[in-house]
Scaffold this active site. Structure first.
Site, PDB file in Angstrom:
ATOM      1  CG  HIS A 358      -2.375   0.655   0.819  1.00  0.00           C
ATOM      2  ND1 HIS A 358      -2.285   1.523  -0.261  1.00  0.00           N
ATOM      3  CD2 HIS A 358      -3.312   0.729   1.708  1.00  0.00           C
ATOM      4  CE1 HIS A 358      -3.807   1.894  -0.107  1.00  0.00           C
ATOM      5  NE2 HIS A 358      -4.329   1.453   1.131  1.00  0.00           N
ATOM      6  CG  ASP A 362      -2.469   5.374  -4.222  1.00  0.00           C
ATOM      7  OD1 ASP A 362      -2.024   5.158  -3.019  1.00  0.00           O
ATOM      8  OD2 ASP A 362      -2.481   6.059  -4.982  1.00  0.00           O
TER       9      ASP A 362
END
Length: 389
Positions: A358, A362
């Protein structure tokens, strides 16, 4: 008589230390210059260390599971020659494929197959007098021991099993990946009905070609999908805070083997058609399973696929193969009733459970990447056209 001291040899470029997996000799054993005295592990390769001279073992430095520095004292052998300390460069190790953990810590000599069988039967190899060369325990010796002792009794006492060798390497890599990477897992379902029809038709039409499973189609879809998602086909250096993206697509295939989870690599998947992909997939996973994979075949992946096949379940939460930033999880296919706007119809469905770093990817980008793979799998004709090279 004099003492010949072997120092732990260099078992790989840039390697500073290695884990002692097993001793194949014990103090007092007689060895020759071609006797395997120990196995050590570095990264994912198990290396056999040979005695450099003939003589009698006097001292072993370290226990299985210890991590030893390259160049440190390893084994002492009493010989009739003048004493000499062997440098790491002079003792030539060989690099066979990953080996199974030793069934006992007696130092008894035996082949991996004998050790595995003894381990399954709960037999301690040190209790068996070997009839093979150098006192090596053979399958016949094991059979005679079982016959004289009767059927092995079920183990009822708790058993403490040190996690060493390849299993410890797997544990270390997964610990690093899960602790250092903030995972985001995205799950989507894919209608595989057309692809399954195409797969069966292609298999029937081209019987001389490599067997097509679902994975070559998934690999082709990844190759096409990363064209517009370069940050997914990448590795991230945590320490330097540098993302490296790749034009080539080197796909790691998480593979369950008798020795544990190994990730062989299909290199330059972007340059292969569907059948070439299937052939290379079969070659590298076969090498991983039978223990002949080389170090180069087990490193350098830029994105990984994990699949449990028919045992895949509906949803999984794959752990990223550090330092990569994405892993594609393939779950099992099953026929489900799906609403087509008018009625329920049977469709062959499969979920993709994919995890991303992450810090780099995204949620929106993760979703669009997986949905691109989904659209390609649902339109399998697109997978047959040449991809980027």
């Amino acid at each position: 008589m004099s003492i010949h001291i072997l120092r732990l040899p260099d078992v790989g470029e840039g390697i500073a230390e290695a884990e002692l997996v097993a001793w194949h000799v014990a103090a007092g054993d007689t060895v020759t210059s071609d006797t395997v005295v120990a196995e050590v592990l570095t990264d994912k390769a198990t290396v056999e260390i040979y005695a450099p001279v003939a003589g009698t073992v006097t001292t072993l430095h370290g226990e299985p599971g210890d991590v030893l520095a390259i160049g440190s004292d390893f084994i002492a052998i009493e010989t009739g020659e003048d004493a000499v300390r062997v440098d790491s460069e002079t003792a030539a190790p060989t690099v066979p494929p990953p080996a199974a953990p030793v069934a006992s810590t007696s130092g008894a000599l035996a082949s991996p197959a004998v050790r595995e069988r003894a381990n399954e039967l709960g037999v301690r190899l040190g209790d068996i007098r070997g009839s093979g060369p150098e006192g090596r325990v053979t399958q016949d010796d094991l059979d005679r021991h079982i016959g004289s002792a009767g059927s092995p009794k079920p183990v009822t006492e708790p058993t403490r099993i040190p996690i060493i060798g390849l299993r410890r390497k797997i544990a270390d890599r997964l610990t690093v990946a899960s602790s250092r990477i903030p995972h985001i897992t995205y799950v989507d379902e894919v209608d595989m009905t057309q692809l399954e029809e195409a797969r069966r038709s292609l298999t029937a039409a081209y019987p001389e070609q490599p067997r097509l499973t679902v994975l070559p189609f998934v690999m082709r879809a990844i190759v096409l999908a990363v064209v517009d998602h370069a940050q997914v086909n990448a590795t991230f250096d945590d320490d330097e805070q540098v993302l490296t993206t790749y034009g080539a697509v080197h796909i790691g295939i998480a593979t369950q083997t008798p020795n544990g989870l190994i990730v062989p690599v299909v290199r330059d998947a972007q340059s292969m058609d569907l059948w070439q992909t299937a052939a290379e997939l079969s070659r590298v996973t076969g090498a991983a399973r039978d223990g002949t994979a080389t170090r180069d075949q087990l490193s350098g992946s830029t994105i990984t696929i994990t699949s449990l096949g028919a045992l895949g379940g509906l949803v999984t939460t794959p752990i990223i193969n550090h330092p990569e930033v994405a892993i594609i999880g393939v779950n099992k296919m099953q026929v489900r009733p799906m609403w087509d706007g008018t009625t329920f119809v049977p469709r062959t469905m499969m979920n993709l459970s994919s995890s991303f770093d992450h810090r780099i990817v995204d949620g929106w980008d993760a979703a669009t990447f997986v949905q691109r793979i989904k659209s390609l799998l649902e339109q399998p004709a697109l997978l047959l056209v040449p991809g980027p090279r």
